[in-house]
Scaffold this motif. Structure first.
Motif, PDB file in Angstrom:
ATOM      1  N   LEU A  80       6.803   4.097  -4.956  1.00 21.38           N
ATOM      2  CA  LEU A  80       8.272   3.553  -4.595  1.00 21.38           C
ATOM      3  C   LEU A  80       8.430   2.141  -5.374  1.00 21.38           C
ATOM      4  CD1 LEU A  80       8.076   4.474  -0.881  1.00 21.38           C
ATOM      5  CD2 LEU A  80       9.551   5.459  -2.827  1.00 21.38           C
ATOM      6  N   SER A  81       9.810   1.819  -5.609  1.00 23.76           N
ATOM      7  CA  SER A  81      10.087   0.617  -6.107  1.00 23.76           C
ATOM      8  C   SER A  81      10.779  -0.349  -4.979  1.00 23.76           C
ATOM      9  CB  SER A  81      11.043   0.327  -7.206  1.00 23.76           C
ATOM     10  OG  SER A  81      10.463   1.151  -8.294  1.00 23.76           O
ATOM     11  N   PRO A  82      10.611  -1.607  -4.674  1.00 22.62           N
ATOM     12  CA  PRO A  82      10.889  -2.196  -3.602  1.00 22.62           C
ATOM     13  C   PRO A  82      12.664  -2.016  -3.376  1.00 22.62           C
ATOM     14  CG  PRO A  82       9.893  -3.814  -4.855  1.00 22.62           C
ATOM     15  CD  PRO A  82       9.968  -2.397  -5.300  1.00 22.62           C
ATOM     16  N   GLU A  83      13.322  -2.172  -4.568  1.00 21.97           N
ATOM     17  CA  GLU A  83      14.710  -2.078  -4.543  1.00 21.97           C
ATOM     18  C   GLU A  83      15.197  -0.677  -3.967  1.00 21.97           C
ATOM     19  OE1 GLU A  83      13.427  -0.872  -8.882  1.00 21.97           O
ATOM     20  OE2 GLU A  83      13.000  -2.359  -7.247  1.00 21.97           O
ATOM     21  N   ASN A  84      14.524   0.164  -3.946  1.00 22.80           N
ATOM     22  CA  ASN A  84      14.828   1.577  -3.528  1.00 22.80           C
ATOM     23  C   ASN A  84      14.483   1.959  -1.978  1.00 22.80           C
ATOM     24  OD1 ASN A  84      14.124   2.584  -6.551  1.00 22.80           O
ATOM     25  ND2 ASN A  84      16.300   2.705  -5.844  1.00 22.80           N
ATOM     26  N   ILE A  85      13.986   0.871  -1.171  1.00 25.22           N
ATOM     27  CA  ILE A  85      13.432   0.808   0.034  1.00 25.22           C
ATOM     28  C   ILE A  85      14.711   0.126   1.098  1.00 25.22           C
ATOM     29  CG2 ILE A  85      11.889   0.334   1.730  1.00 25.22           C
ATOM     30  CD1 ILE A  85       9.966   0.350  -0.656  1.00 25.22           C
ATOM     31  N   MET A  86      14.851   0.904   2.200  1.00 28.12           N
ATOM     32  CA  MET A  86      15.646   0.366   3.284  1.00 28.12           C
ATOM     33  C   MET A  86      14.690  -0.142   4.470  1.00 28.12           C
ATOM     34  SD  MET A  86      18.887   1.756   5.704  1.00 28.12           S
ATOM     35  CE  MET A  86      19.918   1.268   4.551  1.00 28.12           C
ATOM     36  N   GLU A  93       0.896  -1.343   0.008  1.00 22.84           N
ATOM     37  CA  GLU A  93      -0.085  -0.046  -0.060  1.00 22.84           C
ATOM     38  C   GLU A  93       0.984   1.099   0.219  1.00 22.84           C
ATOM     39  OE1 GLU A  93      -3.026   2.088   3.327  1.00 22.84           O
ATOM     40  OE2 GLU A  93      -2.966   0.197   2.880  1.00 22.84           O
ATOM     41  N   TRP A  94       1.829   1.242   0.841  1.00 21.59           N
ATOM     42  CA  TRP A  94       2.782   2.449   0.962  1.00 21.59           C
ATOM     43  C   TRP A  94       3.632   2.662  -0.213  1.00 21.59           C
ATOM     44  CZ3 TRP A  94       8.374   2.514   2.205  1.00 21.59           C
ATOM     45  CH2 TRP A  94       8.757   3.474   2.456  1.00 21.59           C
ATOM     46  N   MET A  95       4.178   1.310  -0.931  1.00 24.91           N
ATOM     47  CA  MET A  95       4.867   1.720  -2.103  1.00 24.91           C
ATOM     48  C   MET A  95       3.881   2.156  -3.173  1.00 24.91           C
ATOM     49  SD  MET A  95       7.401  -1.569  -2.431  1.00 24.91           S
ATOM     50  CE  MET A  95       6.340  -2.764  -2.747  1.00 24.91           C
ATOM     51  N   ALA A  96       2.700   1.820  -3.303  1.00 23.71           N
ATOM     52  CA  ALA A  96       1.801   2.464  -4.333  1.00 23.71           C
ATOM     53  C   ALA A  96       1.317   3.970  -4.094  1.00 23.71           C
ATOM     54  CB  ALA A  96       0.438   1.612  -4.471  1.00 23.71           C
ATOM     55  N   LEU A  97       1.206   4.257  -2.812  1.00 23.38           N
ATOM     56  CA  LEU A  97       0.940   5.489  -2.423  1.00 23.38           C
ATOM     57  C   LEU A  97       1.963   6.664  -2.657  1.00 23.38           C
ATOM     58  CD1 LEU A  97      -1.006   7.523  -0.741  1.00 23.38           C
ATOM     59  CD2 LEU A  97       0.170   6.703   1.238  1.00 23.38           C
TER      60      LEU A  97
END
Length: 171
Positions: A100-106, A93-97
């Motif tokens: 964001l792409s998963p590879e750029n999330i810590m 939900e947060w990535m869509a909001l």
């Protein structure tokens, strides 16, 4: 495979668990039965600095206490997911909001409820006292325990790598 210094350059957003990450893993109980969390001041400073610099930050926790929501809202964090029993739903939900792409999330987690999220994101990290299953997934293990500055540790490393840690703002 990249090294951690290269991974730091990939970070565009942060997500954190609360219990065992932003707070220590021992929770005192209030006389009314509500669990009370600790909050590390240096973690709070780093979170607020990252928010002011425009980094999206999510708090994804299984807990559901008003004090936790109030603490992180006061630091400027808008995306706070409480009562998250399946954290992947909130991550998606947060990535869509925030586009964001998963590879750029810590993501920093410490225990089994964080496992699937940490398998999904590009930069999984954990505090020193995380469980072994989580530690085995991590690209970095802080030398600090949960609630003892591990969040400051990773945010500071990212901001230094991006050349933004030394930026002074009117706090």
């Amino acid at each position: 495979m990249t090294n951690f210094k290269e991974d730091l350059m990939m970070v565009k957003a942060f997500a954190f668990d609360v219990d065992g990450v932003l707070s220590c893993d021992t929770i005192p109980m209030h006389p009314n039965g509500e669990p009370m969390r600790t909050a590390n001041i240096k973690d709070g400073f780093a979170l607020q600095k990252a928010v002011k610099l425009g980094y999206p930050i999510a708090i994804i926790t299984g807990g559901n206490t008003l004090s936790v929501r109030n603490r992180y809202q006061a630091l400027g964090i808008k995306d706070i997911y409480m009562g998250a029993s399946h954290k992947m739903e909130q991550l998606n939900e947060w990535m869509a909001l925030r586009n964001l792409s998963p590879e750029n999330i810590m993501y920093m987690g410490d225990d089994l409820p964080d496992f699937h999220v940490m398998q999904t994101v590009g930069i999984p990290v954990c505090p020193a006292d995380a469980v072994e299953e989580v530690r085995s997934l991590c690209k970095y293990i802080s030398d600090r325990n949960g609630g003892a500055g591990c969040v400051r540790d990773v945010i500071e490393q990212v901001l230094r790598a991006h050349g933004k840690w030394g930026e002074i703002h009117a706090w």
